[in-house]
Design an enzyme around this catalytic site. Sequence first.
Site, PDB file in Angstrom:
ATOM      1  N   CYS A  45       0.816  -1.217   0.000  1.00  0.00           N
ATOM      2  CA  CYS A  45       0.000   0.000   0.000  1.00  0.00           C
ATOM      3  C   CYS A  45       0.845   1.260   0.000  1.00  0.00           C
ATOM      4  O   CYS A  45       0.334   2.348  -0.253  1.00  0.00           O
ATOM      5  CB  CYS A  45      -0.953  -0.007   1.194  1.00  0.00           C
ATOM      6  SG  CYS A  45      -2.582  -0.631   0.755  1.00  0.00           S
ATOM      7  N   LYS A  48       0.694   3.292  -3.299  1.00  0.00           N
ATOM      8  CA  LYS A  48      -0.540   3.921  -3.777  1.00  0.00           C
ATOM      9  C   LYS A  48      -0.302   5.370  -4.183  1.00  0.00           C
ATOM     10  O   LYS A  48       0.647   6.022  -3.741  1.00  0.00           O
ATOM     11  CB  LYS A  48      -1.607   3.884  -2.675  1.00  0.00           C
ATOM     12  CG  LYS A  48      -2.127   2.494  -2.360  1.00  0.00           C
ATOM     13  CD  LYS A  48      -3.221   2.526  -1.314  1.00  0.00           C
ATOM     14  CE  LYS A  48      -4.503   3.128  -1.853  1.00  0.00           C
ATOM     15  NZ  LYS A  48      -5.646   2.883  -0.955  1.00  0.00           N
ATOM     16  N   GLY A 106     -15.405   6.257  -2.586  1.00  0.00           N
ATOM     17  CA  GLY A 106     -14.754   6.628  -1.334  1.00  0.00           C
ATOM     18  C   GLY A 106     -14.941   5.634  -0.218  1.00  0.00           C
ATOM     19  O   GLY A 106     -14.154   5.617   0.732  1.00  0.00           O
ATOM     20  N   ASP A 107     -15.977   4.800  -0.277  1.00  0.00           N
ATOM     21  CA  ASP A 107     -16.128   3.779   0.755  1.00  0.00           C
ATOM     22  C   ASP A 107     -15.232   2.589   0.400  1.00  0.00           C
ATOM     23  O   ASP A 107     -14.587   2.556  -0.648  1.00  0.00           O
ATOM     24  CB  ASP A 107     -17.588   3.342   0.879  1.00  0.00           C
ATOM     25  CG  ASP A 107     -17.979   3.014   2.323  1.00  0.00           C
ATOM     26  OD1 ASP A 107     -17.147   2.388   3.009  1.00  0.00           O
ATOM     27  OD2 ASP A 107     -19.082   3.385   2.749  1.00  0.00           O
ATOM     28  N   ASP A 108     -15.184   1.588   1.301  1.00  0.00           N
ATOM     29  CA  ASP A 108     -14.299   0.446   1.071  1.00  0.00           C
ATOM     30  C   ASP A 108     -14.717  -0.360  -0.151  1.00  0.00           C
ATOM     31  O   ASP A 108     -13.870  -0.985  -0.792  1.00  0.00           O
ATOM     32  CB  ASP A 108     -14.305  -0.463   2.310  1.00  0.00           C
ATOM     33  CG  ASP A 108     -13.652   0.220   3.499  1.00  0.00           C
ATOM     34  OD1 ASP A 108     -12.478   0.593   3.393  1.00  0.00           O
ATOM     35  OD2 ASP A 108     -14.330   0.393   4.527  1.00  0.00           O
ATOM     36  N   ASP A 158      -8.481  -4.398  -5.359  1.00  0.00           N
ATOM     37  CA  ASP A 158      -7.236  -3.994  -4.711  1.00  0.00           C
ATOM     38  C   ASP A 158      -6.070  -4.600  -5.477  1.00  0.00           C
ATOM     39  O   ASP A 158      -6.170  -5.733  -5.956  1.00  0.00           O
ATOM     40  CB  ASP A 158      -7.192  -4.456  -3.256  1.00  0.00           C
ATOM     41  CG  ASP A 158      -7.349  -3.298  -2.282  1.00  0.00           C
ATOM     42  OD1 ASP A 158      -6.625  -2.295  -2.468  1.00  0.00           O
ATOM     43  OD2 ASP A 158      -8.174  -3.387  -1.363  1.00  0.00           O
ATOM     44  N   ASP A 180     -11.627  -5.282   2.493  1.00  0.00           N
ATOM     45  CA  ASP A 180     -12.652  -4.348   2.038  1.00  0.00           C
ATOM     46  C   ASP A 180     -14.042  -4.961   2.121  1.00  0.00           C
ATOM     47  O   ASP A 180     -15.008  -4.304   2.520  1.00  0.00           O
ATOM     48  CB  ASP A 180     -12.366  -3.921   0.593  1.00  0.00           C
ATOM     49  CG  ASP A 180     -11.275  -2.869   0.504  1.00  0.00           C
ATOM     50  OD1 ASP A 180     -10.959  -2.249   1.526  1.00  0.00           O
ATOM     51  OD2 ASP A 180     -10.734  -2.688  -0.607  1.00  0.00           O
ATOM     52  N   HIS A 185      -6.893 -12.308 -14.956  1.00  0.00           N
ATOM     53  CA  HIS A 185      -6.090 -11.865 -16.091  1.00  0.00           C
ATOM     54  C   HIS A 185      -4.622 -11.873 -15.684  1.00  0.00           C
ATOM     55  O   HIS A 185      -4.273 -11.528 -14.557  1.00  0.00           O
ATOM     56  CB  HIS A 185      -6.499 -10.444 -16.508  1.00  0.00           C
ATOM     57  CG  HIS A 185      -5.748  -9.923 -17.695  1.00  0.00           C
ATOM     58  ND1 HIS A 185      -6.010 -10.335 -18.978  1.00  0.00           N
ATOM     59  CD2 HIS A 185      -4.736  -9.023 -17.783  1.00  0.00           C
ATOM     60  CE1 HIS A 185      -5.193  -9.711 -19.817  1.00  0.00           C
ATOM     61  NE2 HIS A 185      -4.414  -8.917 -19.112  1.00  0.00           N
TER      62      HIS A 185
END
Length: 717
Positions: A399, A402, A428-430, A446, A469, A520
């Site tokens: 992370c 990011k 904006g939410d998980d 993610d 999440d 993928h």
Amino acid sequence: METLPLTRDLVLVGGGHAHALVLRRWGMDPLPGGRLTLIDPGATTAYTGMLPGLVAGHYRRPETEIDLVRLARFAGARLIRARAAGIDRQARRIAVEGRPPVAYDVASFDVGLTGAMPDLPGFADHGHPAKPLGPFADAWARFLPGGGPAAVLGGGVGGVELALAMRHALLARHGRAEVAVIDAGRALSGISPKAAAALRERLARAGIALHEGAAAIRVGPGAVTLAGGREVPSAFTAGAAGGRPWPLLGGLGLALEDGWLAVDDRLRTSDPRVFAAGDCAFLAYAPRPKAGVYAVRAAPVLAANLRDALRGREPRRRFRPQRSYLKLITLGAREAVADRGGRAVTAAPGALWRWKDRIDRQFMARLSDLAPMPRPRAPRVAAAGLAEALAGAPPCGACGAKVGGATLAAALAALPGTRREDVETPPGDDAAVLRVGGARQVLTTDHLRAFTLDPWLMARIAALHALGDVRAMGAAPQAALAQITLPRLAPRLEAETLREVMAGAASALVPAGCAIAGGHTTQGPEMQIGFTLAGLADRPVTLAGARPGDALVLTRPIGSGTILAGEMALAATGPEVAACLDLLSADQAAEAEALRDARAMTDVTGFGLLGHAAAMAAASGVTLRIDLEAVPLMDGALRLAEGGTRSSLFAANAEGMAGRVLRPEGARSDLLLDPQTAGGLLAAVDPAAVPALRAAIPHLAQIGGATAPDGFDVRVR
């Protein structure tokens, strides 16, 4: 710029002295196209030469340990912290406990030996083999504060040296010491008469009882029983009567000599693709006693021959072990005697100890004074801003890689509005909450830049990170799509790596009831692993819902971004990194289930504890108050932060919280902005529910609460 593909796998099994030195050499001169892997269950391995000094109290534990995590990072090797369980030489794979096998083109074993005494009744329950050294040092550290009588089984040089060290430590701690040495034959028969006499004199002067021609027949919790029935008091019984091969060696299907791997003068076993060195190897062409000096001397030969084998060439270097070597034998205090080839070396005991101490410290310095890879420099002629960009922190993985929150928010704000009645949550939410028929489905994605070269572990953590999440929304995982980027690899390495990646993902997703529905794959400059997850929720838990008076709880310590940045810079210790990775690879299904009735919840990831707390506060219309001292930290995180280690995302996280958060200055406070990977669940709950939550989640931390809004999203005190 085109990167060179990896084409051959070299797997080192065991972190012994020879392999540690091979790692160092590889880091200084890696073989293009070679992928190096170390398999060892520990983050560190003990240096045998310093064990008596550690037991006596002359060294601290970290001074005596070779840090395999730092060595692996320096060498660009993947470290698999697990125990090897066997080998399939036809498929060229090493079996590993608790995870899929690891493929090799060339393999080498340096797993040492064990001092276990399975044929001696009671030893397994009440005895402590001197090797492997790590568990022995742990047991001694537990025993020493309480003290008591102690005994050493084995009257060779190692046993006598250990007994003198134990006596020195007990006397220093308690003012008294009762130590005995027990040998079924004659003690100290392998050294010169003069050196043996000096050691016997020291044993007598120290009051250490020497029982010769006395076979131990049982070890109990308070005594060792000798043949004939005599009991020698011992609350701590050490086993130093030689060593035996690990059972692993007997199942490899390779030629053995008394259980040891027989090798030729190129250090090859009976399989030319498999090498061996150190105590687990038997030099069939020139038998020698088990001694660390031979492992150290073999390392350059082993390194050269492994490189030849990877290149498809006949190994050229021959190992010619010396017939004798200098033994510097410590005497408990900072003194030593010396013996070489059955001849005593005359010198002052204090001077000999200082000589040995210098030799040992120089050896450890070779394996610990490691410099991180230099950063690239801007060319003399370059676009404006390049030098400044390269002067910042190197880009982190996980992370920490990011994009900053402010940049992301600006990009989202520029999107054209598309309103759908079946999409219940804004960005904006998980996760997004979708209405599908009469059901509610949560959808999230993610993607992580690799921070470990272990594909199985990286995939497991990435999958758990994505599951966070879904679980933070109070949903049950349903299906996953994998997005995997692999570096350029030869076809066999590519297939084996993808196999490990998918096995790691399955280890996290399948127990969660989440079907892997597809995905993928692509090639790129480095490994990246991501997942798109769908879940089902009867009542989604969103960021909105926290109320004034709620308690704020956290399920996991913070600090992973700092520790992973420290690992890249060779500043974090092996135990710190290992503890961090163990935490990140642990499932939080039980925690999510216990928090299913939370009023608001999120998982703490890239924007740090403050970033995610501020998002919850803004969505809920409250101010969250956080008690800085109540926030749990991962081992090593504060030490590294105080030393200046920061994730490359830290500055962006701090900038994004300007004007929204009021917090004190300092390293501990900065850790609240540390980007987390597979972070804990942060939840606002009814204060009355906290006792029940603590019972369900023993490690739960109550870090603050919610109040009416006061102009800041978060206040830290």
